[in-house]
Design a protein around this motif. Structure first.
Motif, PDB file in Angstrom:
ATOM      1  N   THR A 177       0.846  -1.196   0.000  1.00  0.00           N
ATOM      2  CA  THR A 177       0.000   0.000   0.000  1.00  0.00           C
ATOM      3  C   THR A 177       0.876   1.239   0.000  1.00  0.00           C
ATOM      4  OG1 THR A 177      -1.852   1.068   1.156  1.00  0.00           O
ATOM      5  CG2 THR A 177      -0.156   0.090   2.528  1.00  0.00           C
ATOM      6  N   GLY A 178       0.291   2.368  -0.347  1.00  0.00           N
ATOM      7  CA  GLY A 178       1.071   3.590  -0.495  1.00  0.00           C
ATOM      8  C   GLY A 178       1.803   4.015   0.762  1.00  0.00           C
ATOM      9  N   LEU A 179       1.156   3.879   1.936  1.00  0.00           N
ATOM     10  CA  LEU A 179       1.793   4.316   3.174  1.00  0.00           C
ATOM     11  C   LEU A 179       3.016   3.474   3.518  1.00  0.00           C
ATOM     12  CD1 LEU A 179      -1.225   5.247   5.487  1.00  0.00           C
ATOM     13  CD2 LEU A 179       0.277   6.777   4.198  1.00  0.00           C
ATOM     14  N   THR A 180       3.044   2.227   3.060  1.00  0.00           N
ATOM     15  CA  THR A 180       4.246   1.411   3.265  1.00  0.00           C
ATOM     16  C   THR A 180       5.424   2.022   2.509  1.00  0.00           C
ATOM     17  OG1 THR A 180       2.919  -0.592   3.563  1.00  0.00           O
ATOM     18  CG2 THR A 180       5.232  -0.898   2.978  1.00  0.00           C
ATOM     19  N   HIS A 181       5.170   2.496   1.302  1.00  0.00           N
ATOM     20  CA  HIS A 181       6.228   3.142   0.530  1.00  0.00           C
ATOM     21  C   HIS A 181       6.619   4.484   1.145  1.00  0.00           C
ATOM     22  CE1 HIS A 181       6.203   0.122  -2.608  1.00  0.00           C
ATOM     23  NE2 HIS A 181       4.892   0.158  -2.579  1.00  0.00           N
ATOM     24  N   MET A 182       5.664   5.174   1.761  1.00  0.00           N
ATOM     25  CA  MET A 182       6.005   6.415   2.455  1.00  0.00           C
ATOM     26  C   MET A 182       6.931   6.125   3.621  1.00  0.00           C
ATOM     27  SD  MET A 182       3.603   9.327   4.264  1.00  0.00           S
ATOM     28  CE  MET A 182       2.859   9.911   2.749  1.00  0.00           C
ATOM     29  N   ALA A 183       6.654   5.061   4.375  1.00  0.00           N
ATOM     30  CA  ALA A 183       7.535   4.680   5.481  1.00  0.00           C
ATOM     31  C   ALA A 183       8.933   4.376   4.969  1.00  0.00           C
ATOM     32  CB  ALA A 183       6.960   3.470   6.212  1.00  0.00           C
ATOM     33  N   ASN A 184       9.025   3.725   3.821  1.00  0.00           N
ATOM     34  CA  ASN A 184      10.314   3.440   3.195  1.00  0.00           C
ATOM     35  C   ASN A 184      11.045   4.740   2.872  1.00  0.00           C
ATOM     36  OD1 ASN A 184      11.373   1.871   0.111  1.00  0.00           O
ATOM     37  ND2 ASN A 184      12.354   1.771   2.066  1.00  0.00           N
ATOM     38  N   ALA A 185      10.318   5.713   2.344  1.00  0.00           N
ATOM     39  CA  ALA A 185      10.925   6.997   2.004  1.00  0.00           C
ATOM     40  C   ALA A 185      11.434   7.729   3.233  1.00  0.00           C
ATOM     41  CB  ALA A 185       9.909   7.863   1.263  1.00  0.00           C
ATOM     42  N   LEU A 186      10.790   7.507   4.381  1.00  0.00           N
ATOM     43  CA  LEU A 186      11.170   8.186   5.619  1.00  0.00           C
ATOM     44  C   LEU A 186      12.231   7.424   6.401  1.00  0.00           C
ATOM     45  CD1 LEU A 186       7.590   9.288   6.670  1.00  0.00           C
ATOM     46  CD2 LEU A 186       9.402  10.757   5.774  1.00  0.00           C
ATOM     47  N   SER A 187      12.683   6.296   5.868  1.00  0.00           N
ATOM     48  CA  SER A 187      13.821   5.543   6.411  1.00  0.00           C
ATOM     49  C   SER A 187      13.606   5.099   7.849  1.00  0.00           C
ATOM     50  CB  SER A 187      15.113   6.370   6.311  1.00  0.00           C
ATOM     51  OG  SER A 187      16.246   5.566   6.511  1.00  0.00           O
ATOM     52  N   VAL A 188      12.403   4.588   8.136  1.00  0.00           N
ATOM     53  CA  VAL A 188      12.142   4.002   9.452  1.00  0.00           C
ATOM     54  C   VAL A 188      12.261   2.488   9.342  1.00  0.00           C
ATOM     55  CG1 VAL A 188      10.664   5.905  10.206  1.00  0.00           C
ATOM     56  CG2 VAL A 188       9.652   3.967   8.996  1.00  0.00           C
ATOM     57  N   PRO A 189      12.483   1.776  10.462  1.00  0.00           N
ATOM     58  CA  PRO A 189      12.543   0.315  10.399  1.00  0.00           C
ATOM     59  C   PRO A 189      11.241  -0.260   9.837  1.00  0.00           C
ATOM     60  CG  PRO A 189      13.387   1.111  12.497  1.00  0.00           C
ATOM     61  CD  PRO A 189      12.765   2.287  11.819  1.00  0.00           C
ATOM     62  N   LEU A 190      11.353  -0.981   8.727  1.00  0.00           N
ATOM     63  CA  LEU A 190      10.170  -1.349   7.945  1.00  0.00           C
ATOM     64  C   LEU A 190      10.256  -2.780   7.447  1.00  0.00           C
ATOM     65  CD1 LEU A 190       7.596  -0.677   6.205  1.00  0.00           C
ATOM     66  CD2 LEU A 190       9.190   0.164   4.452  1.00  0.00           C
ATOM     67  N   VAL A 191       9.142  -3.500   7.600  1.00  0.00           N
ATOM     68  CA  VAL A 191       8.958  -4.805   6.959  1.00  0.00           C
ATOM     69  C   VAL A 191       7.727  -4.691   6.069  1.00  0.00           C
ATOM     70  CG1 VAL A 191       8.472  -7.252   7.258  1.00  0.00           C
ATOM     71  CG2 VAL A 191      10.026  -6.085   8.840  1.00  0.00           C
ATOM     72  N   ALA A 192       7.920  -4.920   4.772  1.00  0.00           N
ATOM     73  CA  ALA A 192       6.824  -4.850   3.807  1.00  0.00           C
ATOM     74  C   ALA A 192       6.387  -6.266   3.446  1.00  0.00           C
ATOM     75  CB  ALA A 192       7.274  -4.100   2.552  1.00  0.00           C
ATOM     76  N   ILE A 193       5.086  -6.526   3.560  1.00  0.00           N
ATOM     77  CA  ILE A 193       4.529  -7.856   3.347  1.00  0.00           C
ATOM     78  C   ILE A 193       3.835  -7.910   1.985  1.00  0.00           C
ATOM     79  CG2 ILE A 193       2.818  -9.514   4.169  1.00  0.00           C
ATOM     80  CD1 ILE A 193       3.286  -8.409   6.989  1.00  0.00           C
ATOM     81  N   TYR A 194       4.241  -8.882   1.164  1.00  0.00           N
ATOM     82  CA  TYR A 194       3.643  -9.067  -0.165  1.00  0.00           C
ATOM     83  C   TYR A 194       3.024 -10.460  -0.242  1.00  0.00           C
ATOM     84  CZ  TYR A 194       5.788  -4.735  -1.500  1.00  0.00           C
ATOM     85  OH  TYR A 194       6.115  -3.407  -1.559  1.00  0.00           O
ATOM     86  N   THR A 195       1.767 -10.514  -0.655  1.00  0.00           N
ATOM     87  CA  THR A 195       1.061 -11.787  -0.778  1.00  0.00           C
ATOM     88  C   THR A 195       0.500 -12.018  -2.180  1.00  0.00           C
ATOM     89  OG1 THR A 195      -1.048 -10.798  -0.091  1.00  0.00           O
ATOM     90  CG2 THR A 195       0.367 -11.659   1.653  1.00  0.00           C
TER      91      THR A 195
END
Length: 323
Positions: A264-282
């Motif tokens: 989702t878009g907010l997951t990519h925003m978190a990536n842009a903000l360089s916070v600890p992130l795990v993105a789940i793809y199904t």
């Protein structure tokens, strides 16, 4: 290239698409810092374009709303105002980074030299017929790298280094209690991209027990709010976020101790903000549309592959240790 060019970037939707364009904008302004850069974006995503500090103006287009009432005189009046706004400024170059007929048509209205992807480089090849200058970019690259290559070809430079999104978090949300929190981005555009509710509950309860983190559940629609409230009711330490603007969402994400999100878009925003992130793809391939992996971010899963809670927790521990 003259130092003070007026350039219009056309990338209308969706949230993820606009965020994937930020690194290309950062590259461009690093090479030509005096460009006067404007962005044409769908009205619902205009705030995303405006979050990049190098964008001086955003021109909203309401095509999603207009197409529902094309016979309405008020719609045609709005379209005329949009055309006049587009033509009120002299553009030295317009770059269509969307590569669709629906983006090429308004780009053409600007009455300026128009550049974009070549016939074999985009999902809708007919869009390339509108362009004065066409550039070939492999469709096998990630969305971010495709944008960076297109901008580089259009302006005569070679993108280098890791992507730099160029944006910064807004202020920490005042309604949050003190202490660390994890943002759980459970909502996405279709059911096949979702992660099972029981897994969200197990994840949140483990983070609360092991790390003392409260789970924060954002939402964007009435259905998503109902889901957030249902999930929070099953979790030991969770809060449902209030309705957030995109700028407020950047503040929530940018100050999080951890973010776990689906496609989702907010997951990519978190990536842009360089916070600890795990993105789940199904249901999608992260090689094409995943987050930019690094010490602070990782993609898990793939089309037809659903990560287990233990996998997510292990990945989250790795990215948090690098923060």
């Amino acid at each position: 290239m003259p130092p003070m060019m007026n350039v219009l970037i056309v990338r209308t939707s969706s949230m993820g698409d606009l965020i994937h364009t930020w690194p290309a904008v950062t590259d461009l302004l690093a090479h030509y810092p005096n460009l006067r850069l404007a962005w044409l974006a769908e009205e619902n995503f205009a705030d995303i374009a405006a979050l990049h500090p190098g964008v001086r103006a955003v021109i909203p287009i309401a095509w999603r709303r207009w197409r529902k009432s094309l016979l309405s005189p008020s719609t045609w009046a709005e379209m005329r105002v949009f055309r006049e706004q587009l033509r009120a400024r002299h553009w030295d170059l317009v770059l269509d980074a969307q590569g669709l007929v629906k983006s090429a048509l308004p780009a053409k209205l600007a009455r300026a030299p128009l550049a974009g992807y070549g016939w074999s480089s985009i999902r809708e090849p007919l869009a390339s017929l509108f362009y004065d200058k066409k550039h070939r970019v492999s469709r096998q690259l990630s969305a971010i790298e495709r944008n960076r290559r297109l901008f580089g070809l259009a302006f005569g430079y070679e993108p280098e280094g890791v992507p730099d999104f160029g944006v910064h978090a807004g202020p920490r949300a005042g309604w949050l209690l003190p202490g660390d929190y994890a943002v759980l981005l459970h909502a996405t555009s279709r059911a096949s991209k979702e992660w099972q509710e029981e897994r969200w509950v197990q994840l949140a309860d483990t983070l609360a027990r092991q790390d003392g983190m409260v789970a924060v559940l954002p939402w964007g629609s009435a259905k998503e709010k109902e889901r957030a409230e249902r999930l929070a009711g099953k979790m030991h330490a969770a809060v449902v976020a209030p309705k957030l603007t995109l700028k407020q969402a950047s503040g929530l994400l940018g100050h999080a101790a951890a973010v776990v999100g689906v496609d989702t878009g907010l997951t990519h925003m978190a990536n842009a903000l360089s916070v600890p992130l795990v993105a789940i793809y199904t249901d999608t391939d992260p090689a094409r549309t995943g987050v930019v992996e690094g010490p602070r971010a990782v993609n898990l899963g793939n089309a037809g592959q659903c990560p287990a809670v233990d996998e997510v927790l292990a990945a989250l521990a790795r990215v948090r240790s690098a923060a």
